[in-house]
Design a protein around this motif. Structure first.
Motif, PDB file in Angstrom:
ATOM      1  N   ALA A   1      17.325  39.593  14.494  1.00 46.51           N
ATOM      2  CA  ALA A   1      17.485  39.205  13.097  1.00 46.51           C
ATOM      3  C   ALA A   1      17.625  37.687  12.986  1.00 46.51           C
ATOM      4  O   ALA A   1      17.008  37.052  12.116  1.00 46.51           O
ATOM      5  N   SER A   2      18.424  37.099  13.882  1.00 49.78           N
ATOM      6  CA  SER A   2      18.654  35.656  13.769  1.00 49.78           C
ATOM      7  C   SER A   2      17.396  34.858  14.143  1.00 49.78           C
ATOM      8  O   SER A   2      17.057  33.878  13.486  1.00 49.78           O
ATOM      9  N   LEU A   3      16.674  35.313  15.178  1.00 51.25           N
ATOM     10  CA  LEU A   3      15.446  34.612  15.556  1.00 51.25           C
ATOM     11  C   LEU A   3      14.373  34.744  14.474  1.00 51.25           C
ATOM     12  O   LEU A   3      13.672  33.786  14.151  1.00 51.25           O
TER      13      LEU A   3
ATOM     14  N   ASP B   1      11.283  32.328  10.337  1.00 50.73           N
ATOM     15  CA  ASP B   1      10.733  32.779   9.065  1.00 50.73           C
ATOM     16  C   ASP B   1       9.640  33.828   9.283  1.00 50.73           C
ATOM     17  O   ASP B   1       8.493  33.675   8.863  1.00 50.73           O
ATOM     18  N   LEU B   2      10.029  34.888   9.962  1.00 50.53           N
ATOM     19  CA  LEU B   2       9.085  35.934  10.352  1.00 50.53           C
ATOM     20  C   LEU B   2       9.437  37.249   9.669  1.00 50.53           C
ATOM     21  O   LEU B   2      10.584  37.703   9.747  1.00 50.53           O
TER      22      LEU B   2
ATOM     23  N   ARG C   1       1.938  36.192  14.997  1.00 49.88           N
ATOM     24  CA  ARG C   1       1.887  36.934  16.268  1.00 49.88           C
ATOM     25  C   ARG C   1       2.651  36.175  17.337  1.00 49.88           C
ATOM     26  O   ARG C   1       3.409  36.745  18.117  1.00 49.88           O
ATOM     27  N   GLN C   2       2.417  34.861  17.357  1.00 51.10           N
ATOM     28  CA  GLN C   2       3.076  34.044  18.369  1.00 51.10           C
ATOM     29  C   GLN C   2       4.589  34.066  18.172  1.00 51.10           C
ATOM     30  O   GLN C   2       5.347  34.066  19.133  1.00 51.10           O
ATOM     31  N   LYS C   3       5.009  34.116  16.897  1.00 54.40           N
ATOM     32  CA  LYS C   3       6.450  34.191  16.622  1.00 54.40           C
ATOM     33  C   LYS C   3       7.032  35.489  17.186  1.00 54.40           C
ATOM     34  O   LYS C   3       8.110  35.483  17.777  1.00 54.40           O
ATOM     35  N   VAL C   4       6.310  36.594  16.986  1.00 51.47           N
ATOM     36  CA  VAL C   4       6.782  37.868  17.536  1.00 51.47           C
ATOM     37  C   VAL C   4       6.902  37.752  19.055  1.00 51.47           C
ATOM     38  O   VAL C   4       7.875  38.199  19.669  1.00 51.47           O
TER      39      VAL C   4
ATOM     40  N   PRO D   1       3.504  28.271  24.952  1.00 49.92           N
ATOM     41  CA  PRO D   1       4.343  28.848  23.885  1.00 49.92           C
ATOM     42  C   PRO D   1       4.025  28.389  22.473  1.00 49.92           C
ATOM     43  O   PRO D   1       4.307  29.117  21.529  1.00 49.92           O
ATOM     44  N   THR D   2       3.463  27.218  22.288  1.00 45.03           N
ATOM     45  CA  THR D   2       3.292  26.748  20.909  1.00 45.03           C
ATOM     46  C   THR D   2       1.906  27.036  20.342  1.00 45.03           C
ATOM     47  O   THR D   2       1.587  26.598  19.242  1.00 45.03           O
ATOM     48  N   ASN D   3       1.116  27.800  21.090  1.00 45.48           N
ATOM     49  CA  ASN D   3      -0.193  28.231  20.584  1.00 45.48           C
ATOM     50  C   ASN D   3      -0.112  28.777  19.172  1.00 45.48           C
ATOM     51  O   ASN D   3       0.559  29.772  18.936  1.00 45.48           O
ATOM     52  N   GLY D   4      -0.777  28.151  18.253  1.00 41.95           N
ATOM     53  CA  GLY D   4      -0.885  28.722  16.913  1.00 41.95           C
ATOM     54  C   GLY D   4       0.330  28.517  16.019  1.00 41.95           C
ATOM     55  O   GLY D   4       0.336  28.979  14.889  1.00 41.95           O
ATOM     56  N   LEU D   5       1.379  27.857  16.518  1.00 47.03           N
ATOM     57  CA  LEU D   5       2.565  27.642  15.677  1.00 47.03           C
ATOM     58  C   LEU D   5       2.352  26.440  14.769  1.00 47.03           C
ATOM     59  O   LEU D   5       1.815  25.419  15.201  1.00 47.03           O
ATOM     60  N   ASP D   6       2.813  26.559  13.518  1.00 48.04           N
ATOM     61  CA  ASP D   6       2.697  25.392  12.650  1.00 48.04           C
ATOM     62  C   ASP D   6       3.814  24.402  13.002  1.00 48.04           C
ATOM     63  O   ASP D   6       4.780  24.756  13.670  1.00 48.04           O
TER      64      ASP D   6
END
Lengths: 299, 268
Positions: A114-116, A121-122, A136-139, A157-162
């Motif tokens: 929940a906290s992550l 903001d997922l 997806r990357q956040k998951v 790890p940061t693939n596709g992250l804004d």
């Protein structure tokens, strides 16, 4: 204290093709370690071997004091892993997937999840197939961090992250490191590694080129100075300087590559009337490129 | 953690399981439903059957026309010896393939393997899930038979109906486990589907054609379809020997799957 990751001559060949060869590496507890290299250099092969998805041709990997082959299940209980090519169960919702992976770990992660999810903001209640690549990357990140592992192994790890989520991710890394937990992350994005890691290794064509503190790598890195003069200057003046590696003159602009201090170059330039100086910073990209070019003849 | 993999395997297949239950239920229901027509026109059907090539008839589980027109012979020919067995086997192969090779093909295996789940547990849990789902479909067929039995006056005994569907489930489990084994050994979905379907089709035809082709009679004895046909559980009840053979083959395949999957590199 045992090293979170200790590689001793780790080698993997796919038939005659070299995946990685003779990797010797020791990661220190609590550090954020960058594993740098272009695509295809052997980063994911190294990670897959450490995690016992694939088996070394020779050499050993010791993770948190445990043998990567014999104790793989125990190791998996202590690590968090983010795959480089993240594939997930498309029909599940984010929450279902995280619930499943938590059940496989036998731990209740609901508070962490929940906290992550809030930090990133997922929305966990959508199906994976409906997620954008960033979500997806956040998951993927949530499942790697949710059980508070001692060691995080993150492949790109940061693939596709804004950018905003990237900042949040960097903050998370600092927290993890401050708690004495260790992060091993691979990347081909050099400024990122420069920014968030303490030490880095550069891997190329399956071999480790260098392992060093980021500051040390930066010092070794080559700088490029682009100097424009009011009237054409004499390039030979710069060629004579000890730290200068190359000089190119086009019209009124002289571009020099410097390894180490730029001070003598600037002083030499002062003898002419300078219109402009652009410094291409001594980032890892240059360090990186120098490791490439050095080795090219040997291959 | 074993039960999580097991439950997920069942849950993720609930849709296709329901379809197979309905499909096989309908298939058996219709088969049994048309039997009174067959019984009334027995003379005509006997003539028709006798005019058919023997090989074609033996594909339906018996080369004897009179036997084929008894309730047991008729239901057996449709369910255990042909379409029923094939459909259930197709389901089993799809489950056995998805268990390991399918997961590697989708590149999701590393998510599970990165948790403290032994490879062996993944294979065994998925096998258990496959066996359960085949069991559910077989049970659905049993229910249809039990309900239809007095209505259509088939005269099957309950133990024979149980034996028949149990052995049918075992037949499918043999092929599903073959797919599990090939998947465990290779991790390649195409190879797994190809080998398992190829062996199914080949053994089906070897068994069917052995009546006509002498040299196939040796190989016929090695086909699961023959074991089920020989056992004829709807008439004779459970035969221990054929049951044990199918169980033993299944155990060997599952052991191969575990051994293969534990020793090799996984596609991630």
């Amino acid at each position: 204290m045992t090293a979170p990751i200790f590689l001793d001559g780790l080698t993997k060949f796919y038939g005659p093709i070299r995946g990685i060869e003779d990797l010797d590496l020791e990661i220190r507890q609590g550090e954020v370690f960058g594993f740098l290299g272009p695509n295809g250099a052997g980063k994911s092969t190294t990670i897959s071997t450490i995690l016992d998805f694939i088996r070394p041709t020779r050499g050993t990997a010791t993770v948190l004091g445990l043998d990567s082959r014999r104790d793989s299940v125990a190791i998996h209980g202590k690590i968090g892993y983010l795959p480089g090519e993240l594939a997930m169960y498309e029909k599940m919702t984010g929450r279902e997937l995280l619930g499943y992976l938590s059940a496989l770990r036998g731990v209740d992660t609901s508070r962490q999840v929940a906290s992550l999810a809030e930090r990133f903001d997922l929305d966990l209640d959508r199906r994976i197939r409906g997620y954008s690549s960033g979500n997806r990357q956040k998951v993927g990140l949530v499942q790697a961090f949710m059980h508070r592992p001692e060691l995080l192994i993150l492949d790109e790890p940061t693939n596709g992250l804004d950018p905003i989520v990237q900042q949040e991710f960097y903050a998370l890394l600092r927290e993890v490191s401050a708690e004495g937990r260790t992060v091993f992350l691979s990347s081909h994005i050099l400024p990122e590694v420069e920014r968030i890691t303490d030490r880095a290794a550069i891997i190329r064509r399956g071999r480790l080129m260098v392992v060093a503190e980021i500051e040390e790598l930066k010092r070794q890195a080559q700088h490029r100075l682009e100097m424009t003069f009011v009237s054409p200057a004499d390039p030979e003046v710069f060629r004579a300087l000890e730290t200068v590696r190359s000089v190119a003159a086009v019209d009124r602009t002289i571009t020099v590559t410097v390894a180490g201090s730029v001070d003598p170059v600037v002083k030499a330039a002062a003898a002419f009337e300078v219109e402009n100086i652009v410094s291409h910073d001594g980032d890892l990209e240059s360090a990186f490129l120098s490791y490439y070019s050095e080795d090219d003849d040997a291959e | 953690m074993l039960s999580s993999v097991y439950r997920e395997a069942l849950w993720s297949r609930r849709g296709s399981l329901l379809l197979y239950v309905i499909g096989m239920g309908l298939l058996v229901g219709i088969t049994v439903g048309v039997y009174p027509t067959v019984r009334e026109g027995a003379d005509t059907f006997t003539q028709l059957l006798e005019s058919m090539p023997q090989g074609l008839m033996s594909m339906f589980g018996s080369s004897d026309a009179a036997e084929l027109l008894t309730p047991a012979g008729f239901v057996n020919s449709r369910v255990n010896a042909s379409i029923g067995a094939i459909v259930l086997t197709v389901f089993a192969i799809s489950l056995g393939t998805a268990a390991i090779a399918g997961e590697e093909d989708r590149r999701t295996m590393d998510l599970i393997l990165a948790t403290p789940t032994p490879r062996r547990a993944i294979v065994l849990s998925r096998f258990a899930a496959m066996a359960s789902m085949i069991g559910v479909v077989a049970f659905a067929i049993l229910v249809v038979m039990v309900v239809a039995n007095p209505i259509v006056d088939l005269g099957f005994s309950l133990p024979n109906m149980i034996a028949s569907n149990f052995m049918l489930a075992l037949l499918a489990l043999v092929f599903g486990s073959l797919a599990l084994a090939v998947g465990g050994l290779t991790g390649k979905r195409g190879v797994t589907l190809g080998v398992a379907s190829g062996v199914t089709v080949a053994t089906f035809f070897i068994n069917g054609l052995a009546e006509l082709v002498d040299w196939l009679q040796g190989p016929q004895e090695l086909t699961p379809f023959y074991w089920l046909q020989r056992a004829n559980p709807l008439s004779k009840g459970l035969t221990i020997e054929d049951t044990l053979i199918m169980l033993a083959v299944t155990v060997v395949f599952v052991a191969l799957a575990v051994w293969g999957f534990e020793r090799r590199d996984v596609a991630v």
